[in-house]
Design an enzyme around this catalytic site. Structure first.
Site, PDB file in Angstrom:
ATOM      1  N   PRO A   9       0.798  -1.215   0.000  1.00 24.96           N
ATOM      2  CA  PRO A   9       0.000   0.000   0.000  1.00 24.96           C
ATOM      3  C   PRO A   9       0.837   1.275   0.000  1.00 24.96           C
ATOM      4  O   PRO A   9       1.885   1.350   0.632  1.00 24.96           O
ATOM      5  CB  PRO A   9      -0.828  -0.112   1.278  1.00 24.96           C
ATOM      6  CG  PRO A   9      -0.139  -1.107   2.129  1.00 24.96           C
ATOM      7  CD  PRO A   9       0.577  -2.026   1.199  1.00 24.96           C
ATOM      8  N   ASN A  10       0.337   2.225  -0.753  1.00 23.32           N
ATOM      9  CA  ASN A  10       0.868   3.586  -0.866  1.00 23.32           C
ATOM     10  C   ASN A  10       2.164   3.688  -1.651  1.00 23.32           C
ATOM     11  O   ASN A  10       2.628   4.793  -1.901  1.00 23.32           O
ATOM     12  CB  ASN A  10       1.016   4.237   0.517  1.00 23.32           C
ATOM     13  CG  ASN A  10      -0.308   4.370   1.204  1.00 23.32           C
ATOM     14  OD1 ASN A  10      -1.270   4.850   0.619  1.00 23.32           O
ATOM     15  ND2 ASN A  10      -0.393   3.905   2.442  1.00 23.32           N
ATOM     16  N   ARG A  17       4.752  11.172  -2.402  1.00 20.33           N
ATOM     17  CA  ARG A  17       4.524  10.974  -0.971  1.00 20.33           C
ATOM     18  C   ARG A  17       5.834  11.126  -0.205  1.00 20.33           C
ATOM     19  O   ARG A  17       6.783  10.369  -0.416  1.00 20.33           O
ATOM     20  CB  ARG A  17       3.949   9.577  -0.724  1.00 20.33           C
ATOM     21  CG  ARG A  17       3.772   9.259   0.746  1.00 20.33           C
ATOM     22  CD  ARG A  17       3.299   7.829   0.954  1.00 20.33           C
ATOM     23  NE  ARG A  17       3.300   7.515   2.368  1.00 20.33           N
ATOM     24  CZ  ARG A  17       3.722   6.379   2.883  1.00 20.33           C
ATOM     25  NH1 ARG A  17       4.155   5.421   2.094  1.00 20.33           N
ATOM     26  NH2 ARG A  17       3.708   6.176   4.171  1.00 20.33           N
ATOM     27  N   TYR A  22      11.082   9.026   0.945  1.00 16.93           N
ATOM     28  CA  TYR A  22      10.973   7.999  -0.093  1.00 16.93           C
ATOM     29  C   TYR A  22      11.585   8.378  -1.435  1.00 16.93           C
ATOM     30  O   TYR A  22      11.597   7.566  -2.355  1.00 16.93           O
ATOM     31  CB  TYR A  22       9.508   7.613  -0.280  1.00 16.93           C
ATOM     32  CG  TYR A  22       8.885   7.077   0.989  1.00 16.93           C
ATOM     33  CD1 TYR A  22       9.258   5.832   1.491  1.00 16.93           C
ATOM     34  CD2 TYR A  22       7.952   7.819   1.711  1.00 16.93           C
ATOM     35  CE1 TYR A  22       8.716   5.338   2.667  1.00 16.93           C
ATOM     36  CE2 TYR A  22       7.395   7.331   2.882  1.00 16.93           C
ATOM     37  CZ  TYR A  22       7.783   6.095   3.357  1.00 16.93           C
ATOM     38  OH  TYR A  22       7.244   5.616   4.520  1.00 16.93           O
ATOM     39  N   ASN A  73       8.282  -5.309  -0.827  1.00 15.18           N
ATOM     40  CA  ASN A  73       8.184  -4.113  -0.003  1.00 15.18           C
ATOM     41  C   ASN A  73       6.705  -4.050   0.357  1.00 15.18           C
ATOM     42  O   ASN A  73       5.895  -3.526  -0.395  1.00 15.18           O
ATOM     43  CB  ASN A  73       8.628  -2.866  -0.760  1.00 15.18           C
ATOM     44  CG  ASN A  73       8.577  -1.625   0.115  1.00 15.18           C
ATOM     45  OD1 ASN A  73       7.987  -1.627   1.188  1.00 15.18           O
ATOM     46  ND2 ASN A  73       9.185  -0.552  -0.366  1.00 15.18           N
ATOM     47  N   ALA A  76       3.046  -0.769   4.756  1.00 17.83           N
ATOM     48  CA  ALA A  76       2.440  -0.878   6.090  1.00 17.83           C
ATOM     49  C   ALA A  76       2.027  -2.305   6.432  1.00 17.83           C
ATOM     50  O   ALA A  76       1.980  -2.660   7.618  1.00 17.83           O
ATOM     51  CB  ALA A  76       1.237   0.056   6.187  1.00 17.83           C
ATOM     52  N   ASP A  86       1.769 -15.619   6.032  1.00 14.97           N
ATOM     53  CA  ASP A  86       1.371 -17.007   5.827  1.00 14.97           C
ATOM     54  C   ASP A  86       1.433 -17.403   4.353  1.00 14.97           C
ATOM     55  O   ASP A  86       1.824 -18.526   4.026  1.00 14.97           O
ATOM     56  CB  ASP A  86      -0.030 -17.255   6.387  1.00 14.97           C
ATOM     57  CG  ASP A  86      -0.076 -17.270   7.905  1.00 14.97           C
ATOM     58  OD1 ASP A  86       0.998 -17.300   8.550  1.00 14.97           O
ATOM     59  OD2 ASP A  86      -1.196 -17.247   8.451  1.00 14.97           O
ATOM     60  N   GLU A  97      12.792  -9.244   2.036  1.00 12.56           N
ATOM     61  CA  GLU A  97      12.009  -8.090   2.495  1.00 12.56           C
ATOM     62  C   GLU A  97      12.843  -6.838   2.237  1.00 12.56           C
ATOM     63  O   GLU A  97      14.035  -6.801   2.541  1.00 12.56           O
ATOM     64  CB  GLU A  97      11.738  -8.249   3.986  1.00 12.56           C
ATOM     65  CG  GLU A  97      11.011  -7.095   4.617  1.00 12.56           C
ATOM     66  CD  GLU A  97      10.835  -7.257   6.125  1.00 12.56           C
ATOM     67  OE1 GLU A  97      10.436  -6.265   6.752  1.00 12.56           O
ATOM     68  OE2 GLU A  97      11.103  -8.347   6.673  1.00 12.56           O
ATOM     69  N   HIS A  99      12.858  -2.336   2.185  1.00  9.01           N
ATOM     70  CA  HIS A  99      12.248  -1.055   2.564  1.00  9.01           C
ATOM     71  C   HIS A  99      13.130   0.076   2.065  1.00  9.01           C
ATOM     72  O   HIS A  99      14.358  -0.020   2.110  1.00  9.01           O
ATOM     73  CB  HIS A  99      12.091  -0.951   4.083  1.00  9.01           C
ATOM     74  CG  HIS A  99      11.266  -2.045   4.662  1.00  9.01           C
ATOM     75  ND1 HIS A  99       9.898  -2.039   4.595  1.00  9.01           N
ATOM     76  CD2 HIS A  99      11.624  -3.197   5.274  1.00  9.01           C
ATOM     77  CE1 HIS A  99       9.440  -3.146   5.167  1.00  9.01           C
ATOM     78  NE2 HIS A  99      10.468  -3.872   5.579  1.00  9.01           N
ATOM     79  N   ARG A 106      12.792   4.691  12.627  1.00  5.23           N
ATOM     80  CA  ARG A 106      11.522   5.406  12.521  1.00  5.23           C
ATOM     81  C   ARG A 106      10.651   5.122  13.735  1.00  5.23           C
ATOM     82  O   ARG A 106      11.136   4.687  14.773  1.00  5.23           O
ATOM     83  CB  ARG A 106      10.842   5.033  11.202  1.00  5.23           C
ATOM     84  CG  ARG A 106      11.716   5.461  10.010  1.00  5.23           C
ATOM     85  CD  ARG A 106      11.051   5.361   8.704  1.00  5.23           C
ATOM     86  NE  ARG A 106       9.883   6.224   8.649  1.00  5.23           N
ATOM     87  CZ  ARG A 106       8.953   6.127   7.710  1.00  5.23           C
ATOM     88  NH1 ARG A 106       9.068   5.218   6.768  1.00  5.23           N
ATOM     89  NH2 ARG A 106       7.920   6.925   7.706  1.00  5.23           N
TER      90      ARG A 106
END
Length: 145
Positions: A9-10, A17, A22, A73, A76, A86, A97, A99, A106
């Site tokens: 999301p986002n 943003r 970012y 990524n 949230a 899962d 993973e 970011h 943060r």
């Protein structure tokens, strides 16, 4: 070799943003550059973004038979989604993973991840370069194993 990049999301708002966190590149620009790197490495990279948890779960489940590695990524959802965790675990597909920001510098809630303990590794805090570092890492892992 097929690799799936999932953005949560986002991340569709990249470039507009909070550019101080970012960066100024759009998701489309990042994906285009990643596709070039993948092509040079003879990798089929599929890019996927969704603001909807269930769509991400479906995407993971639908790629089980052909995808060799996943870059994620989860945005949230990193901090909230047991269902994405899962799905990743159930797929038996190795994943990294990633970011853009250093989530450990943060807010406290961003320091908890439902994915990290199951990931091959985590790349965090290198801005947009986190994507390229993760792509290189998954390619290297898959070629070595």
């Amino acid at each position: 070799m097929d690799i799936l990049l999932i953005n949560g999301p986002n991340l569709n708002l990249l470039g507009t943003r909070e550019p101080e966190i970012y960066g100024s590149k759009t998701l489309s620009q990042v994906e285009s550059e990643l596709l070039e790197v993948a092509d040079k490495n003879k990798i089929n990279l599929e890019c996927f973004q969704s603001n909807h948890e269930g769509e991400i779960v479906d995407k993971i489940q639908n790629c089980i038979k052909k995808t060799k590695g996943i870059l994620i990524n989860a945005g949230a959802f990193t901090h909230t989604s047991i269902s994405i965790r899962d799905a990743l675990v159930g797929s038996n597909i190795p994943f990294i993973e990633l970011h853009i920001s250093n989530i450990f510098k943060r807010e406290d809630f961003r320091k908890e991840s439902y994915l990290t303990d199951k990931a091959l590794g985590i790349i965090s805090g290198f801005g947009i370069n986190s994507y390229f570092l993760a792509l290189d890492a998954i390619i290297t892992h898959l070629r070595d194993n």
